[in-house]
Design an enzyme around this catalytic site. Structure first.
Site, mmCIF file in Angstrom:
data_model
loop_
_atom_site.group_PDB
_atom_site.id
_atom_site.type_symbol
_atom_site.label_atom_id
_atom_site.label_comp_id
_atom_site.label_asym_id
_atom_site.label_seq_id
_atom_site.Cartn_x
_atom_site.Cartn_y
_atom_site.Cartn_z
ATOM 1 C CB CYS A 2 -0.905 0.016 1.237
ATOM 2 S SG CYS A 2 -1.843 -1.509 1.472
ATOM 3 C CG LEU A 54 -1.890 -4.176 -4.327
ATOM 4 C CD1 LEU A 54 -2.683 -3.943 -5.599
ATOM 5 C CD2 LEU A 54 -0.406 -4.330 -4.648
#
Length: 638
Positions: A2, A54
C-alpha cells in the site's frame, strides 16, 4: 502492499485543512494502492492519517486506516507473513478481521514498541497511540518497505514516497552531502536522501514522534557476524536449505495468485523453483525480459531452461529502444530520486508485464549481499591473493582464498577488465577499507565532468563508508564479511528501493524471500572459508540447492545482473541517442551547479564504455531535476 501518508502538528489544525493535506499527500501515491483509500482525522485536530490499498490479504475487511478497541489507529504498508501464528499467540477471540494489519495493531497493544521483534516480513507503519498521545513509527529490518519524513510547516509529515512530501517542503532543493554520496556510490548513505529536508527512517529502526521534539528513534535489530567454528559445512548447507524453504513457504501466503520474476540467474531462479514446489498441481507464472537484438543482452534462454524444467508458465517481454525513450522519465519519477544502475528500467518493463497476470511477484534480492555474489568481491580478493603471494603469507591462515585456488574462478571477470584496470591504477595493496572504497567509488570515473568544488567543505563519503565497513557488529579479521556487510547495509536498501518502486508503479507487490531475518542471522555466522572458498561466488547457496537448479544456471559464470544496451543505442545513433541529447539541450541542463563548466554530453557519450554507468548517472540526475526541481511545486500555507 500500500501507500501511507500522515502528519502530526504542534498545534491544532482545522479538519478541512487536515483533510486537504491528507488528500494531496496520498493522491501522489495512488498508484501504490489502486484498490481503495481512506482517511482518518483525530478529533483533537493535531493528527491525520491516510492510506491507499492494494488488497492482498483479507480482501474484504482489511481497509485502513484501521482503529482498534483501545482507540489506537494504524496506517501500514507491507506484509507480515507470520500473522497467522501471531493471531494465535495474541488470542483469536480478540480479532474482528483476518488481516495482518489488525495483527500489528493488536501486537502493539500487547507488547508496545517491542512488537516489532515479533514481526516477520516487510513493513513500514505508523500507529497513533491514544493513551500516550504520540505516534509510533517503524520500518522492517532490511528496508524493504520505505518510510520518508520531513519536519515542515509546524509538523511532522511522513509518506511511502517522497513525492507525497514535496508539496509541504518550503522549497525543493538538493542535499549536497547526499549528492556527494550519489556520485561516489549511486545511492545515499544512512538517513540521507537527495531532497534537502527529507530523511528516511533507517531499516530496523522505530520510535515515537512528538511534534515538539521530533522523531526519537532507536535501532531494534542488528545482524552480528559471530562466526561459528563448531559446525561443519554440511550443517550449514542443511540449515540454509531449511531456512530458505521456510521463508518461501511464508512468502507464498496470499489471498491472490503469486508469481515470480525470473532473470536467469541463481537467485530468482531458485526462488521461482521453490515457489513452484509450493504450488504443485496449480498454475505458476514467471516473468522475464530480454533485449533480443543482441545475445549479449538477452539472458531469457536461462529463464526458459528453468521454466521448462519446473513447469512454469513463462511470460516474456522484448524490451526495445522505443521503450527506453517512452518510459525512462516515468522510471525516474517513480524512483523518487536517482539510485543504483540502469536495471530499474527493464524491471519497470517486466513489472508492467507481470501486472497483466498477477498481483504478487517473488524476487531474488538480498542473496548477493548475503552469500557473496558480486564479481567485485573476486576482484578485491584477487588483489589480496597477489599481496599474500608477494609477502609469503598466502598459506599462513591470513587468507581464505589462495592465489592457486582463485585462478579457475577468474574467468568470471572477463567482462570486468575496464573496472579492474581502473581499480589497479593507483593505491594497490593499500589497506582493505581504502581498497574496497576505491573499488566501489564511481566518482573516480567522472574526472573533470563534476564540479568538485561544491563539495569542498562537506562531509567525506569515505568517513561514512569506514563507519559502516568497520562496524562493531563485524569482526575485523574477515575481509569478506566487511565488504558484504557494507553492501548489505547500503547497496541492498538502494536495490530494494528499485524493487519497491518499479513494482508499485504498476500496482503489484514484490516479495523477497531471501530477506528473512533468521536466514540472515544464520548466514552471518558462517565462516568465510565456507561461503567464499576458492573465490567461488555464492558457493554455499549453490551447494545447498544443487539439486534444485538446472545445471546450466547452477554453473553459470557470466551473470551480470540485467544489463541495459544503453551504450549500444548511443553508438548506433537512434532514438535513445537523440532523447539523451535533447534532455541536455536546455539551458538548465547545461548549467547545473554540480556540472563543471563546459560540460559536453556528446563527448561523454563517445567515451562511454560498454558497461559504464556515467551517462546513466547524469541522465537520471537531469531527468530528476526537471521533474522535481524545475517544475513549480504546489505548496500549502498553514
Amino acid at each position: 502492499m500500500c501507500g501511507i501518508f500522515g502528519a502530526i502538528w504542534r498545534e491544532n489544525r482545522p479538519a478541512g485543512l487536515i483533510e486537504k493535506h491528507l488528500q494531496l499527500g496520498v493522491e501522489r501515491q495512488r498508484h501504490r494502492g489502486p484498490d481503495g483509500h481512506g482517511l482518518w482525522i483525530h478529533p483533537g485536530g493535531r493528527l491525520g492519517l491516510a492510506h491507499v490499498r492494494l488488497s492482498i490479504i483479507d480482501l474484504n475487511t482489511g481497509a485502513q486506516p484501521m482503529r482498534g478497541a483501545s482507540g489506537n489507529v494504524i496506517t501500514y504498508n507491507g506484509e507480515v507473513y507470520n500473522y497467522i501464528e501471531l493471531r494465535r499467540e495474541i488470542g483469536e477471540e480478540l480479532f474482528e478481521t483476518t488481516s495482518d494489519t489488525e495483527v500489528i495493531l493488536r501486537a502493539y497493544e500487547k507488547w508496545g514498541p517491542d512488537c516489532v521483534q515479533k514481526l516477520e516480513g516487510m513493513f513500514a507503519f505508523a500507529i497513533w497511540d491514544e493513551k500516550r498521545g504520540q505516534l509510533f513509527v517503524a520500518r522492517d529490518r532490511f528496508g524493504i518497505k520505505p518510510f520518508y519524513y520531513a519536519v515542515s510547516q509546524g509538523g511532522f509529515y511522513f509518506a511511502s514516497e517522497i513525492k507525497g512530501l514535496t508539496p509541504f517542503l518550503p522549497e525543493v532543493k538538493t542535499d549536497v552531502n547526499a549528492l556527494h554520496d550519489y556520485f561516489a556510490f549511486q545511492f545515499c548513505l544512512g538517513e540521507k536522501t537527495l531532497f534537502d529536508g527529507v530523511r528516511q527512517l533507517k531499516p530496523a529502526h522505530c520510535g515515537y514522534v512528538d511534534p515538539s521534539l521530533g522523531l526519537q528513534q532507536r535501532q531494534y535489530w542488528e545482524v552480528h557476524y559471530n562466526l561459528d567454528w563448531d559446525h561443519t559445512e554440511r550443517y550449514f548447507v542443511e540449515q540454509v536449505r531449511e531456512c530458505l524453504r521456510d521463508s518461501v513457504t511464508l512468502h507464498m501466503r496470499s489471498d491472490v495468485e503469486v508469481g515470480a520474476y525470473i532473470s536467469g540467474g541463481v537467485d530468482s531462479s531458485l526462488v521461482a523453483a521453490m515457489a513452484r514446489q509450493e504450488r504443485k498441481g496449480e498454475r505458476f507464472q514467471g516473468f522475464t525480459g530480454k533485449f533480443s537484438f543482441s545475445e549479449s543482452f538477452d539472458e531469457s534462454r536461462y529463464a526458459q531452461v528453468l521454466a521448462d524444467e519446473h513447469d512454469i508458465q513463462l511470460h516474456q517481454v522484448d524490451i526495445s529502444e522505443n521503450d527506453f525513450v517512452d518510459d525512462i522519465s516515468k522510471v525516474i519519477y517513480h524512483l523518487d530520486q536517482p539510485v543504483a544502475g540502469p536495471g530499474s528500467f527493464p524491471q519497470y518493463e517486466v513489472s508492467r508485464l507481470a501486472k497483466n497476470h498477477v498481483k504478487v511477484v517473488l524476487g531474488g534480492q538480498g542473496s548477493d549481499e548475503m552469500f557473496g555474489g558480486y564479481a567485485r568481491y573476486l576482484i578485491a580478493y584477487w588483489e589480496q591473493c597477489i599481496k599474500g603471494a608477494l609477502d609469503g603469507t598466502m598459506h599462513n591462515g591470513n587468507y581464505i582464498v589462495t592465489y592457486e585456488s582463485i585462478i579457475p574462478n577468474l574467468r568470471t571477470l572477463r567482462n570486468y577488465k575496464p573496472l579492474i584496470q581502473e581499480f589497479m591504477a593507483e593505491g594497490i595493496f593499500d589497506t582493505r577499507d581504502k581498497r574496497y572504497y576505491r573499488l566501489i567509488n564511481r566518482s573516480n570515473t567522472f574526472g573533470n565532468v563534476v564540479n568538485w568544488d561544491m563539495f569542498a567543505n562537506k562531509a567525506s563519503s569515505f568517513d561514512d563508508f569506514k563507519e559502516i565497513f568497520w562496524g562493531k557488529n563485524v569482526g575485523q579479521e574477515s575481509y569478506f564479511d566487511s565488504i558484504t556487510h557494507f553492501d548489505f547495509k547500503t547497496l541492498l536498501p538502494a536495490l530494494l528501493q528499485v524493487e519497491d518502486r518499479m513494482s508499485m508503479a504498476h500496482g503489484i507487490e514484490s516479495r523477497v524471500p531471501f530477506l528473512d531475518h533468521k536466514l540472515i542471522e544464520l548466514v552471518a555466522t558462517v565462516p568465510a572459508n565456507i561461503k567464499f572458498q576458492n573465490g567461488e561466488l555464492k558457493r554455499l547457496l549453490r551447494l545447498a540447492f544443487q539439486d534444485t537448479l538446472p545445471q546450466a544456471i547452477r554453473e553459470r559464470k557470466d551473470k551480470m545482473g540485467f544489463p541495459v544496451p544503453l551504450q549500444v543505442w548511443m553508438k548506433q545513433g537512434g532514438k535513445a541517442r537523440e532523447f539523451i541529447l535533447d534532455t541536455f539541450r536546455g539551458a538548465n541542463a547545461r548549467t547545473r551547479e554540480y556540472l563543471a563548466p563546459g560540460f559536453d554530453i556528446e563527448t561523454m557519450m563517445q567515451q562511454e564504455g560498454l558497461f559504464s554507468r556515467n551517462i546513466w548517472a547524469f541522465l537520471s540526475l537531469e531527468l530528476w531535476q526537471q521533474q522535481f526541481h524545475d517544475v513549480h511545486q504546489q505548496t500549502l500555507s498553514i
